[in-house]
Design an enzyme around this catalytic site. Structure first.
Site, mmCIF file in Angstrom:
data_model
loop_
_atom_site.group_PDB
_atom_site.id
_atom_site.type_symbol
_atom_site.label_atom_id
_atom_site.label_comp_id
_atom_site.label_asym_id
_atom_site.label_seq_id
_atom_site.Cartn_x
_atom_site.Cartn_y
_atom_site.Cartn_z
ATOM 1 N N HIS A 184 -8.928 -6.491 2.256
ATOM 2 C CA HIS A 184 -7.517 -6.793 2.495
ATOM 3 C C HIS A 184 -7.391 -8.262 2.863
ATOM 4 C CE1 HIS A 184 -3.546 -6.761 4.355
ATOM 5 N NE2 HIS A 184 -3.359 -5.525 3.914
ATOM 6 N N THR B 15 0.829 -1.211 0.000
ATOM 7 C CA THR B 15 0.000 0.000 0.000
ATOM 8 C C THR B 15 0.859 1.256 0.000
ATOM 9 O OG1 THR B 15 -1.888 -0.989 1.128
ATOM 10 C CG2 THR B 15 -1.620 1.367 1.369
HETATM 11 C C1 GP9 Z 1 -2.952 -0.627 6.462
HETATM 12 C C2 GP9 Z 1 -3.296 -0.780 5.039
HETATM 13 C C3 GP9 Z 1 -2.745 -2.068 4.483
HETATM 14 O O1 GP9 Z 1 -3.110 0.586 7.050
HETATM 15 O O2 GP9 Z 1 -3.142 0.326 4.277
HETATM 16 O O3 GP9 Z 1 -1.524 -2.026 3.869
HETATM 17 P P1 GP9 Z 1 -0.989 -3.262 2.989
HETATM 18 O O4 GP9 Z 1 -0.866 -4.448 3.900
HETATM 19 O O5 GP9 Z 1 -1.981 -3.523 1.906
HETATM 20 O O6 GP9 Z 1 0.293 -2.816 2.434
HETATM 21 MN MN MN Z 2 -2.765 -2.531 0.266
#
Ligand code: GP9
Ligand code: MN
Length: 705
Positions: free
Chosen positions: A429, A312
């Protein structure tokens, strides 16, 4: 003192080893106390509790054992007490810091300690609690007992063999701890997601040491970089610049920007229909599909994510800066709190008077966002502290999307327009087990891979959340004045699972290959501009690195003086070369994965490439690598600190304070009076929050009554 005289010390305290053991246990207990009382580490299961419980042991014994090597009596005791003091101080200062910042102290924070102290100001005192005595009382008592000779100093040095054994044992214990930690959270240290995690799994001491080492490494590279390095990068960028397309340049000028970060959302979900057990088809993301096909949306179907281990945060890095994430780890974590950037919030803020804000319902220190955003020039960051996050409406990555968007409205309506904003959704997620009990009312897929099975239901939930948010944007009047950009940050189904997905995407498990994996890295990129009717699906090949110049040109801001690695996707000069973070690439003609060259149009491996094909493919590879290389040099050398041609005033992170932001916004509204442009002000100083309709959130409220 008289009382003390009467106390008889247990004998073991009068030996060096005895006192050592006793102090180690006390330090360990203090850590456990801090974990349970002061820190909020979101422990998810018994295994994590266990790791948390044991994690202070190794480092405490290891460090304290240093005193056992000192043979001379007084020197040995002084060493032990100094280490004891420092370890207590480390726990205690983190406790106090955490109360204010919901975060741990990094080495960088320590180096800029003055800044922190002034940030805390008078509030430091207010951060103390009566029970803080517990953090210090043992140290004071033992100190006094030693000074008054109630605890006698042992003349006999600890045998070297014993000291070495303790050191070895604690090292062994640390390796065990690390192994358990990596089992619970693979790539804990490599990917550096969050300080919370490292403390949760390895403890404060280990965190501080680890942080110190990585800080030292990045500082070294930076120290060696010079202005000449910047010139080389600037030349590259100039040559590589793709001029804006007059047809699209400025079509979104002056509008608010609303980024919607679609977590783990892959392009294949668009228009996808999932069959349930009865064979009935269910459209997964009807609302996002409707945006995708709208003639007010400029959609892309050959747009790829380009993230590395920073996932992310890498996507964010690219969207904000048009710089790649790092080869290893996360740019946000490693240099986000240090480097000079010329990011979108600063550009739009300085060039066009935009206010900027990020909304995200997870802990602010995840991916080091709370520090990085200040360096990017974000005016506001609404993290989990600003939301009502509880067990019913959240999971391990924070607040679920529907309540997240809904609860964001109370802040969004106070932003001065035009604004540049980003909403980071999170429900879709990994592990996608969030809604398996039919909460989302969407079927679960029937593969033998649990992760894949839940993916469609979470994506459907995200779709509904986005729809509710759009309804609010329309109801509040924001919609017409905004350009809304939706993007997928990275894959949701990892390459190692793709074979299990094969049949659901009309392929077969047995013939699934690397090329198929590369096609799965497509993610949505949709620029929705209400009022425009010339949108459509654009087949240009591009990636996240290209998003910033693309957006800025739509906003009527020429990017030629900025250091950006990507190219406007609407530009006629766009090279259509998509570099993956590992140096592989996709282009309309060739896709090169490792040393294999594929024909992109057919997906076929070119088994015996001609000399010319080899050369063409290699030339593209060199270009892709150069792009990555230039980005890495910029970041690792912190080269933008030498760059002045953009005419931007460097961002001063100290200007940003993510505390009491609603009050900050309300004050601006009050000061501006009639001139305030926030939705709230425009709505006769009344809230628009009641225009937000979210079924599930109301249900959730009811169920709580
Ligand atoms: C956590 C979210 C996830 O705040 O943005 O991040 P990721 O695991 O997808 O890198
Ligand atoms: Mn992410």
């Amino acid at each position: 003192m008289n009382n003390i005289k009467k106390i008889h010390m247990p004998n073991f305290l009068n030996t060096r080893l005895g006192l050592f053991g006793f102090v180690a246990v006390l330090i360990w207990l203090k850590n456990i106390f801090a974990y349970t009382v002061d820190f909020h580490l979101r422990i998810e299961n018994a295994f994590e509790y266990f790791i948390l419980f044991i994690n202070p042991i190794a480092s405490t014994f290891f460090l304290l054992a240093i005193a056992l090597y000192v043979r001379r009596k007084r020197a040995s005791y002084i060493t032990m007490m100094v280490i004891y003091f420092l370890m207590t101080l480390l726990v205690f200062s983190n406790v106090v810091y955490y109360r204010e910042f919901t975060d741990f102290i990094t080495v960088n924070t320590m180096l800029g300690a003055g800044k922190v102290a002034s940030g805390l100001g008078e509030s430091a005192l207010r951060l103390f609690r009566p029970y803080d005595v517990l953090y210090w009382i043992d140290f004071i008592i033992i100190g006094v007992l030693l000074l008054t000779k109630k605890i006698k100093m042992d003349e006999r040095p600890v045998r070297a063999r014993v000291a070495v054994s303790i050191t070895m044992l604690s090292a062994l214990f640390f390796v065990t701890n690390l192994t358990l930690a990596e089992t619970a959270r693979p790539q804990l240290l490599g990917r550096q997601f969050s300080r919370d995690y490292i403390v949760k799994f390895l403890g404060l001491n280990a965190f501080t040491v680890y942080d110190g080492v990585t800080t030292y490494q990045t500082n070294q590279v930076r120290a060696e970089a010079s202005e000449n390095d910047m010139d080389a990068v600037a030349d590259y960028v100039k040559e590589h610049h793709a001029a804006p397309n007059p047809d699209t340049f400025g079509i979104a000028k002056g509008k608010n920007v609303i980024y919607i970060h679609l977590e783990s959302f892959q392009q294949f979900l668009i228009d996808y229909k999932l069959k349930d057990e009865q064979g009935v088809e269910h459209v997964v993301t009807p609302f996002i599909n409707s945006l995708y096909h709208s003639n007010s949306t400029y959609s892309f179907d050959n747009f790829f994510h380009q993230v590395g281990q920073g996932k992310t945060s890498d996507a964010e890095t690219m969207f904000e800066n048009s710089l790649f994430g790092l080869d290893q780890g996360s740019l946000f974590t490693q240099v986000g709190g240090k480097n000079t950037f010329e990011a979108a919030p600063a550009i739009l803020g300085q060039e066009a008077g935009y206010t900027s804000a990020v909304f995200h319902g997870n802990a602010g220190n995840f991916w080091n966002r709370n520090e990085t955003y200040k360096h990017l020039g974000y005016n506001y960051f609404f993290d989990a502290n600003y939301y009502d996050v509880n067990e019913d409406n959240s999971f391990q990555y924070g607040l679920h999307d529907k309540p997240f968007f809904q609860q964001s409205a109370q802040y969004l309506e106070h932003l001065q327009q035009p604004f540049y904003s980003k909403f980071i959704a999170v429900s879709n997620h990994y592990p996608y087990s969030q809604f398996t009990n039919n909460e989302a009312g969407f079927p679960i897929a029937q593969t033998n891979d649990e992760t894949i099975n839940g993916y469609f239901a979470t994506a459907n939930y995200l779709d509904k959340a986005v729809e509710e948010f759009f309804n609010y944007l329309k109801a509040s009047g924001l919609y017409e004045n905004s350009v809304i950009v939706l993007y997928g940050d990275h894959y949701g189904v990892s390459t190692s699972r793709n074979q299990n997905l094969a049949e659901l995407v009309g392929k077969s498990k047995s013939t699934w290959n690397d090329f198929d994996n590369s096609t799965m890295q497509r993610v949505p990129y949709m620029i929705h501009i209400p009022g425009q009717t010339n949108g459509g699906i654009n087949h240009t090949y591009g990636g996240q690195i290209d998003a910033l110049p693309t957006l800025l040109h739509l906003m009527g801001i020429d990017t030629k003086n900025y250091i950006q690695m990507g190219q406007d996707l609407f530009s006629k000069e766009n090279a259509q070369l998509v570099a993956f973070r590992n140096g592989n690439y996709v282009s309309p003609k060739y896709t090169m994965l490792g040393s294999s060259i594929y024909d992109t149009a057919t997906g076929r491996l070119i088994e015996e490439p001609t000399e010319q094909q080899k050369q063409e493919a290699q030339a593209l590879k060199d270009k892709a690598n150069l792009q990555l290389e230039m980005s890495d040099q910029t970041t690792n050398g912190d080269l933008l600190r030498f760059y002045t041609n953009s005419g931007l005033t460097p961002v001063n992170p100290d200007d940003y304070n993510y505390k009491d932001q609603l009050e900050q916004l309300e004050k601006i509204e009050a000061d501006k009076g009639q001139k305030s442009t926030s939705v709230y002000s425009k709505n006769d100083n009344t809230s628009t929050v009641d225009k937000y309709h979210t079924e599930s959130y109301q249900d959730y409220l009811k169920s709580g009554q």
